[in-house]
Enzyme design. Sequence first.
Site, PDB file in Angstrom:
ATOM      1  N   GLY A 326      -9.409   3.361   1.071  1.00  0.00           N
ATOM      2  CA  GLY A 326      -9.211   4.380   1.475  1.00  0.00           C
ATOM      3  C   GLY A 326      -8.047   4.817   1.095  1.00  0.00           C
ATOM      4  N   ALA A 327      -6.859   3.877   1.078  1.00  0.00           N
ATOM      5  CA  ALA A 327      -5.470   4.061   0.603  1.00  0.00           C
ATOM      6  C   ALA A 327      -4.935   2.874   0.172  1.00  0.00           C
ATOM      7  CB  ALA A 327      -4.754   4.663   1.561  1.00  0.00           C
ATOM      8  N   ASN A 330       1.165   0.763  -1.825  1.00  0.00           N
ATOM      9  CA  ASN A 330       2.070   0.308  -2.992  1.00  0.00           C
ATOM     10  C   ASN A 330       3.403   0.657  -2.537  1.00  0.00           C
ATOM     11  OD1 ASN A 330      -0.344  -0.212  -4.752  1.00  0.00           O
ATOM     12  ND2 ASN A 330      -0.625   1.917  -4.683  1.00  0.00           N
ATOM     13  N   HIS A 362      -0.611   4.418   8.893  1.00  0.00           N
ATOM     14  CA  HIS A 362      -0.967   2.790   8.514  1.00  0.00           C
ATOM     15  C   HIS A 362      -0.536   2.515   7.213  1.00  0.00           C
ATOM     16  CE1 HIS A 362      -4.139  -0.518   8.322  1.00  0.00           C
ATOM     17  NE2 HIS A 362      -3.653  -0.664   7.068  1.00  0.00           N
ATOM     18  N   GLU A 363      -0.515   3.296   6.165  1.00  0.00           N
ATOM     19  CA  GLU A 363       0.199   2.838   4.829  1.00  0.00           C
ATOM     20  C   GLU A 363       1.780   2.970   4.983  1.00  0.00           C
ATOM     21  OE1 GLU A 363      -1.834   1.695   2.915  1.00  0.00           O
ATOM     22  OE2 GLU A 363      -3.697   2.519   3.738  1.00  0.00           O
ATOM     23  N   GLU A 385      -2.634  -6.363   8.021  1.00  0.00           N
ATOM     24  CA  GLU A 385      -3.810  -5.206   8.066  1.00  0.00           C
ATOM     25  C   GLU A 385      -3.964  -4.956   9.685  1.00  0.00           C
ATOM     26  OE1 GLU A 385      -4.156  -3.097   5.872  1.00  0.00           O
ATOM     27  OE2 GLU A 385      -4.084  -4.272   4.020  1.00  0.00           O
TER      28      GLU A 385
END
EC number: 3.4.11.-
Length: 879
Positions: A326-327, A330, A362-363, A385
């Site tokens: 999904g993503a 980085n 989330h990222e 996660e």
Amino acid sequence: MGKGFYISKTVGIVGIVLAAGALATITALPVVYSQEKSKNNEVKSTDPTMAPSNEPWDQWRLPQTLSPKIYNITLWPRLQPDPTGLYIFTGLSSVVFRCVEKTNLILIHSNKLNMTKHPTLIGLGGKPAPTIESIVMHTKTQYMAIHLKEELTAGESYELYTEFLGELSDDLGGFYRSEYYENGIKKVVATTQMQATDARKAFPCFDEPAMKAVFHITLNHDPATVALSNDEVNITVDDTLVTRTTFAPTEVMSTYLLAFIVSDFIFIEQDIENLIFARQEAINAGQGEYALSVTGPILKFFEKYYNVPYPLPKSDQIALPDFNAGAMENWGLITYRETALLYDEEISSNENKERIITVISHELAHQWFGNLVTVRWWNDLWLNEGFATYVEYLGADEAEPDWNIKDLIVLNDVHKVFAIDALASSHPLSSKEEEIQRPEQITEMFDTISYSKGASVLRMLSTFLTEKVFTQGLQVKPFCTLGTTLPKTVQEIMGRWILQMGFPVVTINTATGQITQEHFLLDPETEPDRPSEFKYVKKYFEEKNPKNFITNGDQWVLANINVTGYYRVNYDDENWQRLLNVLQTSRQSIPVINRAQIIDDAFNLANFQSVQILKESFSFTEQELLKRHCLNYHIISYLQTYVGNQVKNLFDYFTRLTNWEDVIYSLYSCLCICRYNQVNALTVACSTGLEACMTLVKTCIKANLRSAVYCSAIAAGGEKEWNFAWEMFEKATVASEKDKLRAAMACATEPWLLNRYLKYTLDPEKIRKQDATSTIISIASNVVGQPLAWDFVRANWEYIFNQYGGGSFSFSNLINGVTNRFSTEFELQQLIQFRDDYAHIGFGSGTLAIQQSIERTTANIKWVEKNQKAVLEWFKNPS
């Protein structure tokens, strides 16, 4: 009206032990985890696929003899094919490493790279480096083994230089290519996905998360393109043939967080530190505006939450046409699927907007927890996660406070993971390091347990402590300032939730006051491979007076308020009846999340109670949140009639309330519930053939309802309607619209159309590789398509496996998706035969999913045998 009292998770059921120790756990996790896991000796690790060899290159883990410090990497991706039709990239790389223990072997990861020049080694301490004796590539373990004539000296630093060539393939891993068309012209993007073990496909490296280093990246690229990487551009040198872009050195970081991209994308910016990149057409259409508007508030929230400034000078986000996950977080250059970053005000739905804000949150959470602080090995992936999954709701809530989005964690994560963690083939959050070795085993850890159970357990701890104390623990404040004492060791406290699999069902008997708990299993007759005590809450029960749980008259007991505890609740039949009566007569007395909990627990506790309880709880759902389907019946005609009668009132309700306009957050007090109910009412009503619904979908194409409308129209139509949807799919320029159409075409009811669609999934020109498995799963969710999808997967397994590789994130979802409805002995035997027939090929990251599917099918067979007669009678005579 009956008098009710709550047994809140905050003040009851689990009790004081976890609350007092949780803070210490949060702050001590990096220190104690190796100690905790060393005590978990229930399972012996074996690896039947590894040759019985003690040689370092035959092991999956790097020896601890060398420690990388600095990489200098130059890469040149070719965005045009060579004369043979291949897209390639060339590179040169040097890595400075320190010798920790003397050795005559340099073992470094390298996968699918061809060395174009003999590697060279030099010493950096004034002492010459040993001569290279030989170089051997070990394909299985993905190593380049450099054998030296003499030993490296402990404490000295050396530099290894390599030149290489690799394929810029379309396999969605490592350094790969993504393709799309704009104004009829084919465009190629060179991009990356390193997590978990694919940095070694881009350049030779020590590819383990603990092997952190500083990276100096240079990209050669066409002057008409732009180069991006983790850090800021240091200098760009233009030439007539190629532009050379050099980036500032990164922070000390893991290889899996590296990213480099070459494209002709354009961007929008909020400031020079916050940019959104995407296809020119998407940016010009304003599809990046929403993501840009929420990124700043979320970043500021996490700076305050962690009490640490954002660690980097920039925060780039980019939407890619082809992306398997999904993503990806980085560091400084977050990559997304287009559906997870781009939003069109006219076409995209509120659900699309919710997905975008939670994925972004989330990222961005990872930029601190995961990137700045990183797990040593993948067996503790849940920390990374699970934490990001929990706090994504907090960050999203900060940016959109009117949505009540934090409530969705119960539906999206807690209830979702219960279905997996109720299997005897589930696994603990944290495994022993030696159990997680091969790339496919690592990928297998990226599952619902790591994400959703991790989030659920952390949410439980945070609720006990209050979010304020929880965040203070994250910020590593001294215990004395928090007034916290430890009644037990951290290992004893956390072992109950982290080191044993599954969860308990707590049974409260309101007639006697007795409270018991047991390991909840989908099939109570199964024996888990990993024995566990499952005494999560024993101490509190022993200390409580049973009289506190005895009710009189119309009193009722409700446990696990707002489902903050990670467990299910069962009651005696009388208390179930009282709760269901409250739902029917005064539902506002019960928190909305608990209304969903009561329904979900009732359906999933079918082996513990009567079908009558299920029947009454099912009738309540006609005006409550129906986020997912809980039962899988084979009495289709009776079920259709029964559900049609149940949903009619809800359909009529939304006809009066909204006239089938989009539910807008600012107009309706019910917010998310109204939206989900509206979509579900339309979907279910049309699936049962309700005439008013079938008429409605011929004209209604509101953004929030498009998924339901498209599916219903395709299901009611034939080839003409399907072909029209395919044409719309091919022309669509908004990713969320393409996704809706792609899913809707799986709703067809003519087998030959579904078979044709299944064949399309093997053609990347028709269905992108990133979407192939989800398309097959969508077809399998269709009653007509399920056997077709199963036959298709079996017939094409070798091709699918070889195309996507054993480490694909998709295999587990694919296997579970196509077998989820299995409930007959014939299907069970087919599944077992599938496992046996393809054992020589393997199942990669779907290996555990095979075992889980067999277990789930066995449980389904038993449930149908036990309850089919009663359920059929229920549907025949619903009154």
